[in-house]
Design a protein around this motif. Structure first.
Motif, mmCIF file in Angstrom:
data_model
loop_
_atom_site.group_PDB
_atom_site.id
_atom_site.type_symbol
_atom_site.label_atom_id
_atom_site.label_comp_id
_atom_site.label_asym_id
_atom_site.label_seq_id
_atom_site.Cartn_x
_atom_site.Cartn_y
_atom_site.Cartn_z
ATOM 1 N N UNK A 1 11.463 27.873 9.885
ATOM 2 C CA UNK A 1 10.633 28.493 10.919
ATOM 3 C C UNK A 1 9.717 29.558 10.321
ATOM 4 N N UNK A 2 10.223 30.315 9.351
ATOM 5 C CA UNK A 2 9.389 31.314 8.689
ATOM 6 C C UNK A 2 8.235 30.647 7.954
ATOM 7 N N UNK A 3 8.511 29.521 7.297
ATOM 8 C CA UNK A 3 7.456 28.783 6.590
ATOM 9 C C UNK A 3 6.403 28.271 7.558
ATOM 10 N N UNK A 4 6.808 27.860 8.753
ATOM 11 C CA UNK A 4 5.845 27.400 9.762
ATOM 12 C C UNK A 4 4.896 28.525 10.167
ATOM 13 N N UNK A 5 5.434 29.734 10.343
ATOM 14 C CA UNK A 5 4.589 30.877 10.703
ATOM 15 C C UNK A 5 3.582 31.161 9.592
ATOM 16 N N UNK A 6 4.036 31.135 8.345
ATOM 17 C CA UNK A 6 3.126 31.381 7.227
ATOM 18 C C UNK A 6 2.084 30.283 7.113
ATOM 19 N N UNK A 7 2.465 29.039 7.361
ATOM 20 C CA UNK A 7 1.516 27.932 7.291
ATOM 21 C C UNK A 7 0.390 28.110 8.305
ATOM 22 N N UNK A 8 0.753 28.551 9.498
ATOM 23 C CA UNK A 8 -0.272 28.818 10.511
ATOM 24 C C UNK A 8 -1.178 29.962 10.071
ATOM 25 N N UNK A 9 -0.571 31.031 9.546
ATOM 26 C CA UNK A 9 -1.330 32.214 9.175
ATOM 27 C C UNK A 9 -2.279 31.951 8.009
ATOM 28 N N UNK A 10 -1.901 31.075 7.081
ATOM 29 C CA UNK A 10 -2.680 30.853 5.870
ATOM 30 C C UNK A 10 -3.476 29.545 5.899
ATOM 31 N N UNK A 11 -3.593 28.926 7.066
ATOM 32 C CA UNK A 11 -4.252 27.620 7.128
ATOM 33 C C UNK A 11 -5.695 27.669 6.613
ATOM 34 N N UNK A 12 -6.385 28.783 6.831
ATOM 35 C CA UNK A 12 -7.779 28.894 6.390
ATOM 36 C C UNK A 12 -7.940 29.813 5.185
ATOM 37 N N UNK A 13 -6.853 30.190 4.530
ATOM 38 C CA UNK A 13 -6.927 31.133 3.411
ATOM 39 C C UNK A 13 -7.642 30.510 2.218
ATOM 40 N N UNK A 14 -8.635 31.208 1.619
ATOM 41 C CA UNK A 14 -9.398 30.617 0.519
ATOM 42 C C UNK A 14 -8.606 30.398 -0.760
ATOM 43 N N UNK A 15 -7.585 31.228 -1.014
ATOM 44 C CA UNK A 15 -6.791 31.038 -2.234
ATOM 45 C C UNK A 15 -6.000 29.740 -2.154
ATOM 46 N N UNK A 16 -5.339 29.477 -1.028
ATOM 47 C CA UNK A 16 -4.569 28.236 -0.903
ATOM 48 C C UNK A 16 -5.483 27.026 -0.783
ATOM 49 N N UNK A 17 -6.704 27.228 -0.288
ATOM 50 C CA UNK A 17 -7.662 26.119 -0.244
ATOM 51 C C UNK A 17 -8.026 25.641 -1.645
ATOM 52 N N UNK A 18 -7.860 26.512 -2.639
ATOM 53 C CA UNK A 18 -8.180 26.134 -4.010
ATOM 54 C C UNK A 18 -7.223 25.083 -4.559
ATOM 55 N N UNK A 19 -6.013 24.984 -4.001
ATOM 56 C CA UNK A 19 -5.046 24.004 -4.495
ATOM 57 C C UNK A 19 -4.695 22.957 -3.452
ATOM 58 N N UNK A 20 -5.144 23.158 -2.204
ATOM 59 C CA UNK A 20 -4.794 22.226 -1.144
ATOM 60 C C UNK A 20 -6.015 21.999 -0.249
ATOM 61 N N UNK A 21 -6.683 20.863 -0.384
ATOM 62 C CA UNK A 21 -7.877 20.605 0.428
ATOM 63 C C UNK A 21 -7.555 20.647 1.917
ATOM 64 N N UNK A 22 -8.578 20.954 2.708
ATOM 65 C CA UNK A 22 -8.404 20.999 4.157
ATOM 66 C C UNK A 22 -8.361 19.581 4.709
ATOM 67 N N UNK A 23 -7.194 19.155 5.137
ATOM 68 C CA UNK A 23 -7.009 17.833 5.727
ATOM 69 C C UNK A 23 -6.263 17.996 7.047
#
Length: 214
Positions: free
Chosen positions: A16-38
């Motif tokens: 559940x904690x990971x789900x909250x972080x996933x929502x919070x970081x969905x548009x984060x530019x650092x994570x976009x560098x390793x995970x394309x927006x799909x």
């Protein structure tokens, strides 16, 4: 807003904690560098954060949760302890299924390169590392993030220990500066993002503040 309580996570809270972080970081530019927006990006981010939490802060420091009076998780702050660098690769390998679900085998080298780049910029002196902090959309703007961070920062002040983080947005950096963090340097070499490293020495404790906590 209902009453908020800050408590440490148990292992069963990590999904559940990971789900909250996933929502919070969905548009984060650092994570976009390793995970394309799909279309599956949030699901993949949840797998990634589950692995990061389990191998990092939950194993070596603390994962603090902000809950409402019904027990729902509103926010997460993941702090890795000063000894977290020791054995980090071994712990990451134990949670490899989460990382492969998130990134695929081909994506893991890029992720390791990103985290290694961030790691090289961290202070050499002992410190607590704020790996992640995120708040669910329904609770943003209500002070949840500040309360989450203050809970651990007050403990670090008592222990006389420093804290370090990277911030990828000016808005977040304003909050961190209010909490005593100072910008150290911008971190280059990350496509589409330029996070800034920030360090917070332990705050001085006045006799009055000490007495109030006694």
């Amino acid at each position: 807003m209902s009453e908020i309580t800050i408590t440490p996570a148990r292992r069963g809270d990590l999904p559940a904690a990971a789900d909250v972080l996933a929502e919070a970081f969905e548009a984060d530019p650092v994570f976009a560098a390793i995970m394309p927006t799909t279309g599956r990006r949030r699901t993949r981010l949840a797998h990634l954060f589950h692995g990061i939490l389990a191998a990092g802060a939950f194993a070596t420091g603390t994962v603090d949760l902000a809950r409402d009076d019904e027990g729902s998780i509103l926010g997460v702050a993941a702090w890795e302890g000063p000894e977290a660098r020791r054995g980090a690769l071994r712990r990451l390998a134990r949670h490899a299924p989460h990382f492969t679900r998130a990134l695929g085998w081909r994506g893991i080298p890029s992720a390791l390169a990103l985290f290694s780049r961030l790691e090289r910029e961290r202070p050499r002196s002992p410190h607590w590392y704020l790996a992640e902090v995120g708040v669910s959309a329904r609770a943003r703007g209500k002070g949840v993030g500040g309360r989450l961070l203050s809970a651990q920062l007050e403990a670090l002040d008592v222990m006389r220990q420093s804290a370090y983080l990277e911030s990828s947005t000016p808005v977040n950096r304003r909050l961190y500066r209010r909490l005593g963090f100072e910008e150290v340097r911008a971190i280059g070499g990350i496509p589409g993002a330029r996070p800034v490293g920030m360090l917070r020495p332990p705050a001085a404790r006045t006799p009055r503040a000490h007495a109030a906590r006694a």
